[in-house]
Design an enzyme around this catalytic site. Structure first.
Site, mmCIF file in Angstrom:
data_model
loop_
_atom_site.group_PDB
_atom_site.id
_atom_site.type_symbol
_atom_site.label_atom_id
_atom_site.label_comp_id
_atom_site.label_asym_id
_atom_site.label_seq_id
_atom_site.Cartn_x
_atom_site.Cartn_y
_atom_site.Cartn_z
ATOM 1 N N LYS A 22 0.831 -1.215 0.000
ATOM 2 C CA LYS A 22 0.000 0.000 0.000
ATOM 3 C C LYS A 22 0.863 1.261 0.000
ATOM 4 C CE LYS A 22 -1.649 1.815 3.995
ATOM 5 N NZ LYS A 22 -1.409 3.240 4.135
ATOM 6 N N ASN A 23 1.857 1.281 0.894
ATOM 7 C CA ASN A 23 2.632 2.513 1.042
ATOM 8 C C ASN A 23 3.462 2.840 -0.196
ATOM 9 O OD1 ASN A 23 1.523 2.891 3.518
ATOM 10 N ND2 ASN A 23 3.359 2.404 4.712
ATOM 11 N N ARG A 93 -3.462 10.835 4.516
ATOM 12 C CA ARG A 93 -2.353 11.769 4.606
ATOM 13 C C ARG A 93 -1.411 11.688 3.403
ATOM 14 N NH1 ARG A 93 1.050 14.307 8.284
ATOM 15 N NH2 ARG A 93 3.208 13.784 7.822
ATOM 16 N N CYS A 117 -4.107 13.847 13.124
ATOM 17 C CA CYS A 117 -4.238 12.436 12.817
ATOM 18 C C CYS A 117 -4.309 11.681 14.128
ATOM 19 C CB CYS A 117 -3.019 12.016 12.012
ATOM 20 S SG CYS A 117 -2.877 10.267 11.778
ATOM 21 N N ARG A 122 1.766 14.599 13.405
ATOM 22 C CA ARG A 122 2.298 14.319 12.067
ATOM 23 C C ARG A 122 2.425 15.565 11.184
ATOM 24 N NH1 ARG A 122 -0.303 8.752 9.932
ATOM 25 N NH2 ARG A 122 1.722 8.419 9.044
ATOM 26 N N PRO A 123 3.350 16.458 11.503
ATOM 27 C CA PRO A 123 3.509 17.684 10.715
ATOM 28 C C PRO A 123 4.085 17.413 9.321
ATOM 29 C CG PRO A 123 5.260 17.496 12.345
ATOM 30 C CD PRO A 123 4.328 16.348 12.581
ATOM 31 N N VAL A 124 4.038 18.443 8.468
ATOM 32 C CA VAL A 124 4.625 18.321 7.125
ATOM 33 C C VAL A 124 5.711 19.381 6.907
ATOM 34 C CG1 VAL A 124 2.731 17.153 5.943
ATOM 35 C CG2 VAL A 124 2.663 19.646 6.191
ATOM 36 N N ASP A 125 6.270 19.888 8.028
ATOM 37 C CA ASP A 125 7.263 20.959 7.930
ATOM 38 C C ASP A 125 8.457 20.565 7.049
ATOM 39 O OD1 ASP A 125 7.611 19.164 10.208
ATOM 40 O OD2 ASP A 125 9.430 20.293 10.636
ATOM 41 N N ASP A 307 4.849 0.300 12.139
ATOM 42 C CA ASP A 307 3.604 -0.266 11.611
ATOM 43 C C ASP A 307 3.375 -1.719 12.047
ATOM 44 O OD1 ASP A 307 2.975 2.101 10.435
ATOM 45 O OD2 ASP A 307 3.454 1.499 8.388
ATOM 46 N N VAL A 329 8.774 6.427 16.931
ATOM 47 C CA VAL A 329 8.475 7.104 15.655
ATOM 48 C C VAL A 329 7.292 8.061 15.789
ATOM 49 C CG1 VAL A 329 7.927 6.802 13.212
ATOM 50 C CG2 VAL A 329 9.449 5.172 14.359
ATOM 51 N N ARG A 401 -8.546 0.262 4.882
ATOM 52 C CA ARG A 401 -7.599 1.195 4.252
ATOM 53 C C ARG A 401 -6.310 0.487 3.856
ATOM 54 N NH1 ARG A 401 -5.590 5.578 7.791
ATOM 55 N NH2 ARG A 401 -4.194 5.587 6.009
HETATM 56 C C1 UD1 Z 1 4.959 6.589 6.466
HETATM 57 C C2 UD1 Z 1 4.028 5.419 6.253
HETATM 58 C C3 UD1 Z 1 3.451 4.949 7.589
HETATM 59 C C4 UD1 Z 1 4.567 4.675 8.581
HETATM 60 C C5 UD1 Z 1 5.534 5.849 8.667
HETATM 61 C C6 UD1 Z 1 6.753 5.551 9.517
HETATM 62 C C7 UD1 Z 1 3.146 5.829 4.038
HETATM 63 C C8 UD1 Z 1 1.978 6.166 3.193
HETATM 64 N N1 UD1 Z 1 2.960 5.836 5.357
HETATM 65 O O1 UD1 Z 1 4.186 7.655 6.990
HETATM 66 O O2 UD1 Z 1 2.679 3.770 7.349
HETATM 67 O O3 UD1 Z 1 4.012 4.451 9.852
HETATM 68 O O4 UD1 Z 1 6.000 6.220 7.359
HETATM 69 O O5 UD1 Z 1 7.415 4.443 9.050
HETATM 70 O O6 UD1 Z 1 4.212 5.513 3.522
HETATM 71 N N2 UD1 Z 1 7.658 14.259 10.766
HETATM 72 C C9 UD1 Z 1 7.931 15.572 11.047
HETATM 73 N N3 UD1 Z 1 7.885 16.487 10.023
HETATM 74 C C10 UD1 Z 1 7.556 16.137 8.747
HETATM 75 C C11 UD1 Z 1 7.292 14.788 8.475
HETATM 76 C C12 UD1 Z 1 7.340 13.858 9.506
HETATM 77 O O7 UD1 Z 1 8.223 15.932 12.186
HETATM 78 O O8 UD1 Z 1 7.510 17.005 7.886
HETATM 79 C C13 UD1 Z 1 7.712 13.247 11.856
HETATM 80 C C14 UD1 Z 1 6.370 12.559 12.101
HETATM 81 O O9 UD1 Z 1 5.549 13.314 12.951
HETATM 82 C C15 UD1 Z 1 6.822 11.249 12.717
HETATM 83 C C16 UD1 Z 1 8.155 10.950 12.009
HETATM 84 O O10 UD1 Z 1 8.562 12.191 11.447
HETATM 85 O O11 UD1 Z 1 7.060 11.419 14.082
HETATM 86 C C17 UD1 Z 1 8.056 9.912 10.904
HETATM 87 O O12 UD1 Z 1 7.009 10.265 10.011
HETATM 88 P P1 UD1 Z 1 7.075 9.897 8.467
HETATM 89 O O13 UD1 Z 1 8.196 8.957 8.226
HETATM 90 O O14 UD1 Z 1 7.042 11.154 7.669
HETATM 91 O O15 UD1 Z 1 5.696 9.119 8.254
HETATM 92 P P2 UD1 Z 1 4.773 9.133 6.984
HETATM 93 O O16 UD1 Z 1 5.588 9.337 5.749
HETATM 94 O O17 UD1 Z 1 3.619 10.039 7.217
#
Ligand code: UD1
Length: 422
Positions: A22-23, A93, A117, A122-125, A307, A329, A401
């Site tokens: 899926k991912n 997301r 979430c 789960r920020p996108v910074d 996961d 994580v 999902r």
């Molecule tokens: C992806 C996977 C999800 C998995 C996760 C961690 C997909 C669709 N989803 O989610 O199943 O659980 O990886 O292996 O592939 N973070 C920040 N800033 C950012 C982005 C992330 O601080 O801009 C933090 C998050 O809050 C979290 C950590 O980084 O604590 C890891 O998140 P991330 O690896 O980005 O997870 P996803 O890509 O959302």
């Protein structure tokens, strides 16, 4: 809302084919926006997150053709709208990942912020900082990220503050069409990122170092199309292996990549499982025994995946001995713990809810349970398989999902599980 009803107490045995990841699939669907020619993706799992992504591409006016084997062909050049609306982004997301490809290819994109979430903020910074470093103008307006660039994005040196899977994928995709070289450091190394890069390279991208901390992308002027087969889903595979280990069963998984599951296989051996692997299969045999308790700490790949944390807690609830499971994580990823305790488990949370101490009990007892997250929900299914009596898992749209035909797959392995429409 549909529910799963499980009559627990029997072991999981038999052979099973694992679906595509899926991912990987959701991200590769976003990557198809970069191509000037059709991108054909095979081995796509039949899941709600995939349907959401297809719906999103459809609402941008993009032609998507799906055949009966779930091969999906995307003609990104038919795009008419450059907006990803809140209604769709909020449900998944990963759909935020259309921002970078749209921006890199068409110079503009408006994508709703994914918002909060169930498993933490789960920020996108890191995504936004990376796109800005590549020269994007980014404005936040009414919950939307409005991004634009005059001409092409420009290669840059980017250092991620945290290891982020989505962030690494997002910037790697955007950088493929940038002018010049992008060096990305402190990248995540998950197999799904490598799968995405393989697809981008087949489309004509010039990418090096994927699967290591440093990825180098030499931007090209345009990308074409390709046919790409998605890798097997390591989380689905891991979930079934843990279900078999927790119930004392014997299972053979086909169409898997054992190298993506190394740490889990080590942990399951520690729990007492006999494990044999071929190039694309894994066999696990517990010989009817109860597992031994195993400690683990989640962290980015190649460490133990977050996961699979909830599923391992389910196994540990009835294991011999005590285990400590630490989640590093995501914040707030122990929702299943309270539900498992309602089933008779003995789990305590410590360290500001980052560590679970699980004392193995003789057995769990079936109960009505629910969770608001995909992996937590599936861990409750495993708890239900272990428990005596009947367990009713509510809100299973979360499971839909990420798990293809979960009840049919489990039934084929001897589980007494059925879906009832709510
Ligand atoms: C992806 C996977 C999800 C998995 C996760 C961690 C997909 C669709 N989803 O989610 O199943 O659980 O990886 O292996 O592939 N973070 C920040 N800033 C950012 C982005 C992330 O601080 O801009 C933090 C998050 O809050 C979290 C950590 O980084 O604590 C890891 O998140 P991330 O690896 O980005 O997870 P996803 O890509 O959302």
């Amino acid at each position: 809302m549909d529910k799963l009803i499980i009559s627990g107490g029997s072991s999981i045995n038999g052979e099973l084919r694992i679906s595509g990841a899926k991912n990987s699939a959701v991200t590769i669907l976003a990557a198809s926006l970069l191509g000037n020619e059709p991108v054909r993706i095979c081995n796509v799992p039949h899941l709600r997150d995939i349907t959401t992504m297809i719906e999103l591409l459809g609402c941008m006016g993009i032609e998507v053709v799906i055949d009966e084997k779930m091969s999906i062909e995307i003609h990104a050049n038919t795009i008419k709208k450059f907006t990803a609306p809140y209604d769709l982004v909020k449900t998944m997301r990963a759909s935020f990942l259309v921002l970078g490809p749209m921006l890199a290819h068409y110079g503009k994109a408006e994508v709703s912020l994914p918002g909060g979430c169930a498993i933490g903020p789960r920020p996108v910074d890191q995504h936004l900082r990376g796109l800005e470093a590549l020269g994007a103008e980014i404005v936040m307006d009414e919950g939307y990220v409005k991004a634009s660039v005059d001409g092409r994005l420009k290669g840059a040196h980017i250092f991620f503050d945290v290891k982020t899977v989505g962030g690494t994928e997002h910037i790697m995709m955007a950088a493929t069409l940038a002018e010049g070289q992008t060096i990305m450091e402190n990248c995540a190394r998950e197999p799904e990122i490598v799968d995405l890069a393989d697809c981008l390279i087949a489309m004509g991208a010039d990418i090096h170092g994927v699967g290591t901390d440093t990825i180098v992308v030499n931007g090209v002027e345009e990308l074409g199309g390709c046919t790409h087969k998605v890798i097997p889903d390591r989380v689905e595979a891991g979930t079934f292996l843990i279900a078999a280990a927790a119930t004392g069963g014997c299972i053979k998984l086909k169409d898997v990549m054992p190298e993506h599951l190394e740490i889990l296989l080590l942990k399951l051996k520690e729990a007492g499982a006999d494990i044999t692997c071929g190039t694309d299969w894994i066999e696990l045999d517990m010989h009817g025994m109860k597992p031994r308790a195993v400690d683990l700490v989640t962290a980015p790949y190649p460490a133990f995946p977050t996961d699979l944390q909830a599923q391992m807690i389910a196994m540990n609830t009835i294991a011999q001995g005590s285990a400590t499971v630490t989640e590093t994580v995501f914040e707030n990823r122990f929702m299943h713990v309270h539900e498992m305790n309602r089933m008779g488990a003995n789990i305590k949370l410590e360290g500001n809810n980052t560590t679970a101490i699980i004392k193995g009990v003789e057995t769990l007892k079936g109960a009505p349970v629910m969770a608001n997250d995909l992996r937590a929900s599936v861990s409750l299914v495993i708890a239900g398989l272990i428990a005596s009596g009947e367990t009713e898992v509510d809100r299973i749209y979360h499971i839909d999902r990420g798990y293809e035909q979960i009840e049919e797959k489990l039934q084929s392995l001897g589980a007494k599980i059925r879906r009832v429409a709510g």
